[in-house]
Design a protein around this motif. Structure first.
Motif, PDB file in Angstrom:
ATOM      1  N   VAL A 133     -25.355  60.351   4.490  1.00  0.00           N
ATOM      2  CA  VAL A 133     -24.685  59.123   4.936  1.00  0.00           C
ATOM      3  C   VAL A 133     -25.544  58.428   5.992  1.00  0.00           C
ATOM      4  O   VAL A 133     -25.754  57.212   5.934  1.00  0.00           O
ATOM      5  N   TYR A 191     -20.699  62.066  -1.498  1.00  0.00           N
ATOM      6  CA  TYR A 191     -20.471  62.823  -0.269  1.00  0.00           C
ATOM      7  C   TYR A 191     -19.882  64.197  -0.606  1.00  0.00           C
ATOM      8  O   TYR A 191     -20.372  65.234  -0.134  1.00  0.00           O
ATOM      9  N   HIS A 246     -20.198  56.409  -3.410  1.00  0.00           N
ATOM     10  CA  HIS A 246     -20.455  57.037  -2.117  1.00  0.00           C
ATOM     11  C   HIS A 246     -19.509  58.186  -1.781  1.00  0.00           C
ATOM     12  O   HIS A 246     -19.959  59.253  -1.352  1.00  0.00           O
ATOM     13  N   GLN A 295     -24.287  66.497   3.736  1.00  0.00           N
ATOM     14  CA  GLN A 295     -23.559  65.310   3.288  1.00  0.00           C
ATOM     15  C   GLN A 295     -23.539  64.234   4.376  1.00  0.00           C
ATOM     16  O   GLN A 295     -23.655  63.038   4.086  1.00  0.00           O
ATOM     17  N   ASP A 296     -23.424  64.646   5.632  1.00  0.00           N
ATOM     18  CA  ASP A 296     -23.444  63.677   6.736  1.00  0.00           C
ATOM     19  C   ASP A 296     -24.844  63.122   6.953  1.00  0.00           C
ATOM     20  O   ASP A 296     -25.011  61.948   7.288  1.00  0.00           O
TER      21      ASP A 296
END
Length: 172
Positions: free
Chosen positions: A40, A18, A14, A36-37
């Protein structure tokens, strides 16, 4: 040509994924800056499918990533059609134009078919994604709020899966 393997993402990946997404999108033609956020958020959401989150790895280094998650199409009759969202597809700059993105996409769509999904959507460059069979979602009467039609693309994993589906792609 780089030799790489494609495998399912693990929890241990992870942090590296990211950073990979962040770095890859720094040099992308089209970007929001928060891809990238977004990844998530998708991974932590109820629509995440671990089997469809894949990485490309070269000698222990992650060089590419793709994620497909569930997304609804809200139809005018009130029904929801469950499809997939492809987001994001990331390849580090040094590994682009070597087939890494294509390999990730093809494997993800193959696995999606094995899991009995019928269609996938994405927002992106039509010139790039048409090579995989993606076409304008508006051709099927499907739109995505806030995204111009030319960048909202659909792929029928099962031929003719979207023939009777019209509506709006759900929350991303």
């Amino acid at each position: 040509m780089t030799k790489y393997t494609i495998r399912q993402e693990t929890q241990q990946d992870h942090a590296e994924v990211y950073q990979l997404i962040k770095t890859a999108f720094e040099t992308a033609k089209v970007k929001d800056g928060d891809e990238q956020d977004f990844a998530v958020k998708l991974r932590e959401g109820k629509n995440f499918i671990p089997e469809l989150s894949l990485v490309a790895e070269d000698n222990g280094k992650l060089i590419g990533h793709i994620m497909l998650t569930k997304t609804p199409v809200a139809q005018s009759n009130g029904e929801r059609y469950e499809a997939l969202l492809v987001a994001p597809l990331s390849v580090l700059l040094a590994y682009r134009d070597q087939g890494v993105g294509a390999s990730l996409m093809k494997e993800a769509l193959r696995l999606a078919a094995d899991l009995n999904y019928e269609a996938a959507f994405l927002t992106g460059d039509p010139t790039y994604y048409q090579r995989f069979g993606f076409q304008s979602a508006s051709k099927f009467g499907i739109t995505c709020p806030g995204i111009p039609d030319q960048f909202t693309l659909a792929y029928e994993i099962i031929p003719h899966a979207l023939n009777s589906i019209q509506g709006t792609i759900g929350e991303w």
